[in-house]
Design a protein around this motif. Structure first.
Motif, PDB file in Angstrom:
ATOM      1  N   UNK A 149     -30.827 -32.045  11.413  1.00  0.00           N
ATOM      2  CA  UNK A 149     -30.470 -31.418  12.689  1.00  0.00           C
ATOM      3  C   UNK A 149     -29.005 -31.674  13.025  1.00  0.00           C
ATOM      4  N   UNK A 150     -28.532 -32.882  12.738  1.00  0.00           N
ATOM      5  CA  UNK A 150     -27.142 -33.224  13.059  1.00  0.00           C
ATOM      6  C   UNK A 150     -26.148 -32.463  12.185  1.00  0.00           C
ATOM      7  N   UNK A 151     -26.614 -31.936  11.075  1.00  0.00           N
ATOM      8  CA  UNK A 151     -25.736 -31.186  10.184  1.00  0.00           C
ATOM      9  C   UNK A 151     -25.676 -29.706  10.538  1.00  0.00           C
ATOM     10  N   UNK A 152     -26.503 -29.286  11.514  1.00  0.00           N
ATOM     11  CA  UNK A 152     -26.568 -27.868  11.889  1.00  0.00           C
ATOM     12  C   UNK A 152     -25.929 -27.687  13.256  1.00  0.00           C
ATOM     13  N   UNK A 153     -24.928 -26.826  13.340  1.00  0.00           N
ATOM     14  CA  UNK A 153     -24.245 -26.564  14.600  1.00  0.00           C
ATOM     15  C   UNK A 153     -24.884 -25.362  15.296  1.00  0.00           C
ATOM     16  N   UNK A 171     -38.775 -19.179  15.540  1.00  0.00           N
ATOM     17  CA  UNK A 171     -39.517 -20.286  14.919  1.00  0.00           C
ATOM     18  C   UNK A 171     -38.561 -21.347  14.397  1.00  0.00           C
ATOM     19  N   UNK A 172     -37.448 -20.910  13.814  1.00  0.00           N
ATOM     20  CA  UNK A 172     -36.437 -21.831  13.280  1.00  0.00           C
ATOM     21  C   UNK A 172     -35.772 -22.613  14.412  1.00  0.00           C
ATOM     22  N   UNK A 173     -35.364 -21.909  15.485  1.00  0.00           N
ATOM     23  CA  UNK A 173     -34.734 -22.576  16.636  1.00  0.00           C
ATOM     24  C   UNK A 173     -35.660 -23.630  17.222  1.00  0.00           C
ATOM     25  N   UNK A 174     -36.912 -23.254  17.425  1.00  0.00           N
ATOM     26  CA  UNK A 174     -37.855 -24.196  18.039  1.00  0.00           C
ATOM     27  C   UNK A 174     -38.139 -25.380  17.122  1.00  0.00           C
ATOM     28  N   UNK A 175     -38.228 -25.122  15.821  1.00  0.00           N
ATOM     29  CA  UNK A 175     -38.462 -26.212  14.867  1.00  0.00           C
ATOM     30  C   UNK A 175     -37.343 -27.263  14.962  1.00  0.00           C
ATOM     31  N   UNK A 176     -36.083 -26.801  14.975  1.00  0.00           N
ATOM     32  CA  UNK A 176     -34.949 -27.716  15.027  1.00  0.00           C
ATOM     33  C   UNK A 176     -34.897 -28.456  16.370  1.00  0.00           C
ATOM     34  N   UNK A 177     -35.087 -27.732  17.443  1.00  0.00           N
ATOM     35  CA  UNK A 177     -35.003 -28.371  18.756  1.00  0.00           C
ATOM     36  C   UNK A 177     -36.186 -29.302  19.005  1.00  0.00           C
ATOM     37  N   UNK A 178     -37.325 -29.008  18.419  1.00  0.00           N
ATOM     38  CA  UNK A 178     -38.472 -29.922  18.539  1.00  0.00           C
ATOM     39  C   UNK A 178     -38.190 -31.260  17.855  1.00  0.00           C
ATOM     40  N   UNK A 179     -37.417 -31.232  16.765  1.00  0.00           N
ATOM     41  CA  UNK A 179     -37.036 -32.486  16.103  1.00  0.00           C
ATOM     42  C   UNK A 179     -36.224 -33.342  17.056  1.00  0.00           C
ATOM     43  N   UNK A 287     -19.841 -23.847  19.485  1.00  0.00           N
ATOM     44  CA  UNK A 287     -19.464 -23.937  18.067  1.00  0.00           C
ATOM     45  C   UNK A 287     -19.128 -25.370  17.668  1.00  0.00           C
ATOM     46  N   UNK A 288     -18.877 -26.240  18.659  1.00  0.00           N
ATOM     47  CA  UNK A 288     -18.521 -27.635  18.379  1.00  0.00           C
ATOM     48  C   UNK A 288     -19.705 -28.593  18.558  1.00  0.00           C
ATOM     49  N   UNK A 289     -20.857 -28.061  18.965  1.00  0.00           N
ATOM     50  CA  UNK A 289     -22.036 -28.899  19.181  1.00  0.00           C
ATOM     51  C   UNK A 289     -23.016 -28.731  18.028  1.00  0.00           C
ATOM     52  N   UNK A 290     -23.736 -29.825  17.722  1.00  0.00           N
ATOM     53  CA  UNK A 290     -24.813 -29.684  16.762  1.00  0.00           C
ATOM     54  C   UNK A 290     -26.154 -29.802  17.482  1.00  0.00           C
ATOM     55  N   UNK A 291     -27.222 -29.598  16.734  1.00  0.00           N
ATOM     56  CA  UNK A 291     -28.553 -29.494  17.333  1.00  0.00           C
ATOM     57  C   UNK A 291     -29.144 -30.824  17.764  1.00  0.00           C
ATOM     58  N   UNK A 292     -28.368 -31.923  17.650  1.00  0.00           N
ATOM     59  CA  UNK A 292     -28.838 -33.191  18.202  1.00  0.00           C
ATOM     60  C   UNK A 292     -28.661 -33.212  19.721  1.00  0.00           C
ATOM     61  N   UNK A 293     -27.981 -32.200  20.265  1.00  0.00           N
ATOM     62  CA  UNK A 293     -27.885 -32.005  21.713  1.00  0.00           C
ATOM     63  C   UNK A 293     -28.721 -30.799  22.094  1.00  0.00           C
ATOM     64  N   UNK A 294     -29.592 -30.969  23.085  1.00  0.00           N
ATOM     65  CA  UNK A 294     -30.355 -29.843  23.609  1.00  0.00           C
ATOM     66  C   UNK A 294     -29.538 -29.151  24.690  1.00  0.00           C
ATOM     67  N   UNK A 295     -29.584 -27.828  24.724  1.00  0.00           N
ATOM     68  CA  UNK A 295     -28.902 -27.095  25.783  1.00  0.00           C
ATOM     69  C   UNK A 295     -29.929 -26.329  26.613  1.00  0.00           C
ATOM     70  N   UNK A 296     -29.682 -26.300  27.915  1.00  0.00           N
ATOM     71  CA  UNK A 296     -30.490 -25.493  28.829  1.00  0.00           C
ATOM     72  C   UNK A 296     -29.532 -24.684  29.688  1.00  0.00           C
TER      73      UNK A 296
END
Length: 579
Positions: A149-153, A171-179, A287-296
């Motif tokens: 997840x940290x490797x995916x922006x 499905x892909x977005x939810x899978x990553x954010x669920x991690x 573009x500077x954030x990775x998926x270890x941060x959740x956005x709302x």
């Protein structure tokens, strides 16, 4: 001893003395003095690994990890096996959740350079290796997923959305954010931040204090100066700072960010109150954030205006959660977004919670020449030649001022959009910023009018008798006052389906129809002949009354949605008290 050797020894001794002073200042927390000392040393030509390591520590103490790492690179270039530099580098890696990098540095110190590491750094390093060491196959798989997840922006996520069908993308977005959700459930403290660029876009204090009063959250608010057109406009900067102080006066702990490259500590959850991430400082651009941060995302404007661009903007389609005014708006986002919007929730808008509450300490913000004057709010939009092109200011700005001047039986508050000054000057309506400010000053000089720039404008809405505007973001919000509104039309305006339905129940005239504007003031506001009231109220009851539909206010609905999703696993199995 040669003269050159003697000079070198004196320089080293001088550096040793000055480094000791720098470290003393750092330990005492006197960062300003430490910064001054380090600059002085750099000017004197000090360039050792020890010097750069101490400069890195100064950046570390100021939470400026970008600068700290740059200084550490300088230190390790000069002395690749510098123990203190490597220890600090590992510490920053762990703080930035780059565990694999941190472990690699620690292992190198413990295994190859045991004599280069201090006892306390050895103990901390061993603790980190033990903490991040997988205990089971399940834990190893979890850590591998978290590292992925940290490797995916968020930029990578957008690229995926453009190359795959909507269902596959979701499905892909939810899978990553669920991690990331599962990782955050294990944290003792979750770092959550609100992000906005104008104080008038603030979502309201209630939602902030719900998270602030929850011991599981560390909460920040970042108020960012826009980095696009009008950034250096003096009036815009004045409004920015005024909004900052007003928010702070309400007990909101706000961090102002005015420069584009200002470093910001890693946050677990970012609540965007605006959709335009590219006008924000670098730290908040997706573009500077990775998926270890959740956005709302909570739109700053209630949903009168919606088009394909807004419903497909990156802030929306990549968000973990999107909180919208009504189920009608959720359905339209779902239709318009090419990816769909299964993460959309009809929470209502937290800024509108104000109108469902009783305010016994309400003040009167109006200037009145006559005691029974009719109170009219005038809110002109900025988009004269650009943006959504809603503005009609160019046709009627003189008329409104002269009407207010000549009719002392009315009281006026003018609430211009923050970008109106820049837009009006660029369009040639005013020759300069000073001329625009003179126009506003003329309003302030009237005995029955004033200009309002404050972010907490709900009191103005509630105490007004009616509103005249061409700003879509206020149209829906004003419905919560149940008072009449005149919308100034222009053929380039566009609306959401909800906005189109709402417009059927509002008073509307062409923005150039000065006669029609005067007639609305006379008939509807002064004479009280509000013929459209029944239709407005029916629409409100069917579409906008989120308290009736949800049983709770929007601030509570949004807080519950996020806090419940991030509950620790043990608490999820029992009554947590959130619900």
């Amino acid at each position: 001893m040669t003269e050159r050797a003697g000079k070198s020894n004196r320089l080293k001794q001088n550096e040793k003395t000055m480094l000791a002073e720098l470290r003393r200042l750092l330990e005492e927390g006197r960062f300003g003095a430490a910064e001054e000392q380090s600059r002085k040393m750099e000017t004197m030509g000090f360039d050792s690994a020890d010097f750069w390591c101490d400069r890195a520590y100064l950046g570390f103490k100021k939470n400026d990890y970008v600068n700290a790492i740059e200084c550490l690179e300088q230190a390790l270039t000069r002395e690749p096996d510098h123990g203190a530099a490597k220890s600090l580098l590992a510490r920053i890696c762990f703080l930035e959740q780059r565990e694999e990098d941190g472990k690699s540095v620690i292992r190198d110190l413990l295994e190859r350079l045991p004599d280069k590491i201090l006892p306390e750094d050895r103990a901390a390093g061993e603790a980190m290796l033990a903490y991040y060491q997988p205990k089971t196959a399940e834990e190893a798989a979890r850590q591998e997923a978290e590292e992925r997840v940290r490797q995916i922006s968020y930029f990578d996520l957008l690229q995926f959305s453009e190359q795959h069908p909507a269902a596959e993308y979701q499905a892909y977005r939810q899978e990553l954010q669920d991690i990331t959700v599962r990782r955050l459930r294990q944290k003792r403290k979750i770092k959550l931040a609100f992000v906005l660029y104008d104080a008038s876009m603030w979502c309201g204090d209630d939602l902030y204090f719900r998270f602030k009063n929850d011991p599981r959250y560390e909460v920040k608010v970042y108020l960012c100066l826009r980095q696009d057109s009008g950034k250096n406009n003096a009036l815009s900067r004045e409004d920015f700072r005024y909004g900052l102080e007003r928010m702070r006066s309400h007990g909101i702990e706000v961090t102002a960010i005015e420069e584009p490259h200002t470093p910001v500590a890693h946050m677990d959850v970012l609540l965007y109150l605006i959709p335009y991430d590219l006008v924000l400082p670098d730290a908040f651009q997706l573009r500077r954030l990775n998926l270890s941060t959740l956005t709302a995302y909570i739109p700053y404007g209630l949903g009168t205006c919606l088009n394909d661009t807004l419903s497909n903007i990156s802030t929306v389609i990549t968000a973990w959660k999107v909180f919208l005014d009504s189920s009608m708006l959720v359905d339209e986002y779902q239709e318009r977004a090419v990816t769909g919007l299964p993460q959309g929730e009809a929470s209502g808008h937290p800024r509108a919670d104000y109108y469902f509450q009783t305010h016994t300490d309400r003040l009167c913000p109006w200037k009145q020449a006559k005691e029974d004057a009719i109170r009219i709010l005038y809110a002109p939009h900025w988009s004269i030649d650009g943006g959504v092109r809603y503005a009609t200011f160019q046709y009627n700005y003189r008329f409104f001022y002269e009407y207010a001047r000549d009719h002392q039986e009315t009281s006026w508050i003018v609430k211009p959009h923050p970008n109106l000054c820049f837009s009006a000057v660029e369009a040639g309506i005013f020759p300069s910023e000073e001329a625009f400010e003179d126009y506003l000053d003329a309003w302030d000089d009237l005995p029955n009018a004033r200009v309002a720039r404050e972010p907490y404008y709900q009191e103005i809405f509630e105490t007004s008798d009616g509103m005249i505007l061409d700003s879509a973001s206020f149209v829906t919000e004003y419905q919560y006052t149940h008072k009449p509104l005149l919308f100034l039309e222009r053929d380039s305006q566009g609306f959401s389906k909800m906005g189109q339905e709402l417009m059927k129940h509002l008073y509307r005239v062409d923005g150039r129809d000065l006669y029609g504007i005067a007639r609305f003031i006379s008939r509807v506001l002064i004479q009280g002949k509000d013929d459209a009231r029944m239709g407005r109220m029916a629409f409100f009851d069917q579409v906008l009354d989120y308290q009736k539909m949800n049983g709770i206010l929007a601030s509570e609905a949004i807080y519950r949605s996020i806090a419940t999703a991030l509950l620790p696993e043990d608490d999820r199995k029992k009554d947590s008290g959130i619900l």
